[in-house]
Scaffold this motif. Structure first.
Motif, mmCIF file in Angstrom:
data_model
loop_
_atom_site.group_PDB
_atom_site.id
_atom_site.type_symbol
_atom_site.label_atom_id
_atom_site.label_comp_id
_atom_site.label_asym_id
_atom_site.label_seq_id
_atom_site.Cartn_x
_atom_site.Cartn_y
_atom_site.Cartn_z
ATOM 1 N N LYS A 41 0.851 -1.205 0.000
ATOM 2 C CA LYS A 41 0.000 0.000 0.000
ATOM 3 C C LYS A 41 0.888 1.258 0.000
ATOM 4 C CE LYS A 41 -2.249 0.794 4.106
ATOM 5 N NZ LYS A 41 -3.013 0.386 5.310
ATOM 6 N N PRO A 42 0.386 2.362 -0.571
ATOM 7 C CA PRO A 42 1.212 3.570 -0.715
ATOM 8 C C PRO A 42 1.843 4.034 0.599
ATOM 9 C CG PRO A 42 -0.829 3.810 -1.951
ATOM 10 C CD PRO A 42 -0.940 2.515 -1.222
ATOM 11 N N ALA A 43 1.098 3.972 1.700
ATOM 12 C CA ALA A 43 1.659 4.435 2.987
ATOM 13 C C ALA A 43 2.852 3.572 3.396
ATOM 14 C CB ALA A 43 0.586 4.400 4.071
ATOM 15 N N ALA A 44 2.802 2.282 3.054
ATOM 16 C CA ALA A 44 3.905 1.376 3.414
ATOM 17 C C ALA A 44 5.122 1.647 2.528
ATOM 18 C CB ALA A 44 3.445 -0.070 3.278
ATOM 19 N N VAL A 45 4.867 1.900 1.275
ATOM 20 C CA VAL A 45 5.969 2.207 0.337
ATOM 21 C C VAL A 45 6.680 3.485 0.774
ATOM 22 C CG1 VAL A 45 6.505 2.777 -2.072
ATOM 23 C CG2 VAL A 45 4.829 0.967 -1.555
ATOM 24 N N LYS A 46 5.897 4.464 1.231
ATOM 25 C CA LYS A 46 6.467 5.734 1.726
ATOM 26 C C LYS A 46 7.404 5.482 2.911
ATOM 27 C CE LYS A 46 3.616 9.823 1.107
ATOM 28 N NZ LYS A 46 2.602 10.642 1.740
ATOM 29 N N LEU A 47 6.992 4.562 3.788
ATOM 30 C CA LEU A 47 7.817 4.267 4.972
ATOM 31 C C LEU A 47 9.147 3.654 4.542
ATOM 32 C CD1 LEU A 47 5.093 2.695 7.323
ATOM 33 C CD2 LEU A 47 6.141 4.955 7.540
ATOM 34 N N LYS A 48 9.058 2.794 3.533
ATOM 35 C CA LYS A 48 10.285 2.152 3.032
ATOM 36 C C LYS A 48 11.202 3.223 2.424
ATOM 37 C CE LYS A 48 11.788 -1.855 0.520
ATOM 38 N NZ LYS A 48 11.888 -2.182 -0.883
ATOM 39 N N ASP A 49 10.606 4.104 1.644
ATOM 40 C CA ASP A 49 11.394 5.179 1.012
ATOM 41 C C ASP A 49 12.042 6.083 2.075
ATOM 42 O OD1 ASP A 49 10.630 4.165 -1.379
ATOM 43 O OD2 ASP A 49 9.100 5.685 -1.805
ATOM 44 N N ALA A 50 11.363 6.212 3.211
ATOM 45 C CA ALA A 50 11.893 7.091 4.267
ATOM 46 C C ALA A 50 13.008 6.410 5.062
ATOM 47 C CB ALA A 50 10.765 7.496 5.214
ATOM 48 N N GLY A 51 13.191 5.097 4.856
ATOM 49 C CA GLY A 51 14.312 4.427 5.534
ATOM 50 C C GLY A 51 13.930 3.334 6.509
ATOM 51 N N ALA A 52 12.640 3.000 6.570
ATOM 52 C CA ALA A 52 12.232 1.924 7.489
ATOM 53 C C ALA A 52 12.323 0.569 6.784
ATOM 54 C CB ALA A 52 10.797 2.159 7.955
#
Ligand code: NAP
Length: 300
Positions: A41-52
């Motif tokens: 999901k987009p919110a999860a992809v954002k977290l990955k992009d942020a370094g998680a």
């Protein structure tokens, strides 16, 4: 260089967990393992992009939880009552997490808890979304699992959604329908949770074993309404609705919310000074609303 300690963050795509992930990544002391049921999901992809590190796990699937918690130093745990409206389910999910954290030897769990109101009031008042979290807090303590409970006040963010002011009958003003009579109500921006959790994680000896009530400030409904009027330029007034009338309003969860406000009328223990010590940038209601002015006016 030693590897960073891992913090597994539940609810990472949501309001509370999202605030914790963002504070932990910004600070950099800990490695973040963000939990979601859907890593695409987009919110999860954002977290990955942020370094998680983003992992899939479900609070109803013990095996997935075990793998999300394995190797972690600590965790931030939030369960979402409003997903299912079941106290039993929330307690079940919480207890599974406690057992796993204990078995896997986690050294510090931050649990998003609340009071067991039913127990505190000797059965006079039941607030299901509080009581279940209170039972889980007690289970953590009985298991001797090193835990700090953070008990959040009413989110200011609720004023943009389910508790936004309602257009009054005359059509020229708005009513703020919060059944608190003239008793001050604690509030906080959910975005201010993350930095407080980070401070707690950095001082485990000071906070393990404690229940911390987080609140930016306490205001009466009339004061909330006055700040809303000042910032938005609209006329917004305290509707002065008693809880017994509120609980009959025609929306799902009205009774549960009314019970919560009845508990708020007993002025639960929220520590404004400690909240500001843990997060010196905690926003007042006015600061929060000025930041959200556009969204607030749009929501009216
Ligand atoms: P939210 O923004 O709606 O996010 C819910 C999160 O829970 C999502 O990240 C979701 O992740 C995750 N989730 C839901 N079911 C899950 C499951 N079965 N397994 C794994 N993850 C699951 O919610 P929130 O505001 O952060 O937290 C809600 C809780 O806050 C409620 O229990 C409420 O009682 C409590 N609370 C609210 C207030 C308030 O004023 N609103 C104040 C104090 C406490 P995915 O969908 O990505 O899997």
């Amino acid at each position: 260089m030693a590897a960073k300690k891992i913090i597994t963050v539940f609810g990472a795509t949501g309001a509370q967990g999202g605030s914790v992930v963002s504070a932990l990544i910004k600070d950099g002391t800990f490695a973040v393992r963000a939990v979601t049921r859907d890593t695409s999901k987009p919110a999860a992809v954002k977290l990955k992009d942020a370094g998680a590190e983003v992992v899939a796990a479900d609070l109803d699937d013990e095996k997935s939880l075990k793998s999300a918690l394995s190797g972690a130093y600590g965790a931030f745990v939030v369960t979402n009552f409003w997903d299912h409206f079941s106290k039993e389910k929330e307690v079940q999910q919480g207890k599974v997490i406690v057992d796993l954290c204990k078995d896997l030897g986690l050294e510090h769990v931050i649990y998003s808890g609340l009071e067991n109101v039913n127990k505190l009031t000797n059965g006079k008042l039941e607030v299901l979304h509080f009581d279940g979290k209170g039972e889980v807090e007690e289970y953590f303590r009985e298991a001797c699992c090193p835990m700090t409970s953070v008990r959040l006040a009413f989110y200011f963010d609720n004023f943009l959604t389910m508790c936004k002011p309602q257009k009054s009958k005359d059509g020229n003003s708005y009513d703020l329908v919060i059944p608190m009579c003239d008793v001050p109500m604690d509030g906080i921006s959910v975005s201010d949770l993350g930095p407080a959790v980070l401070s707690i994680l950095k001082s485990p000896k000071d906070y393990i074993g404690k229940n911390i009530g987080l609140s930016a400030e306490k205001l009466t409904v009339a004061q909330y309404a006055a700040i809303m009027s000042k910032v938005s330029g609209k006329v917004i007034k305290d509707a002065k609705m008693p809880p017994d009338v509120y609980e009959k309003l025609p929306f799902g969860g009205a009774e549960e919310m009314a019970s919560m406000f009845k508990f708020y009328l007993m002025i639960p223990d929220r520590d404004v000074a400690l909240t500001h010590k843990l997060n010196p940038n905690t926003k007042s209601f006015q600061q929060w609303l000025e930041e959200k002015k556009e969204a607030f006016i749009k929501a009216l």
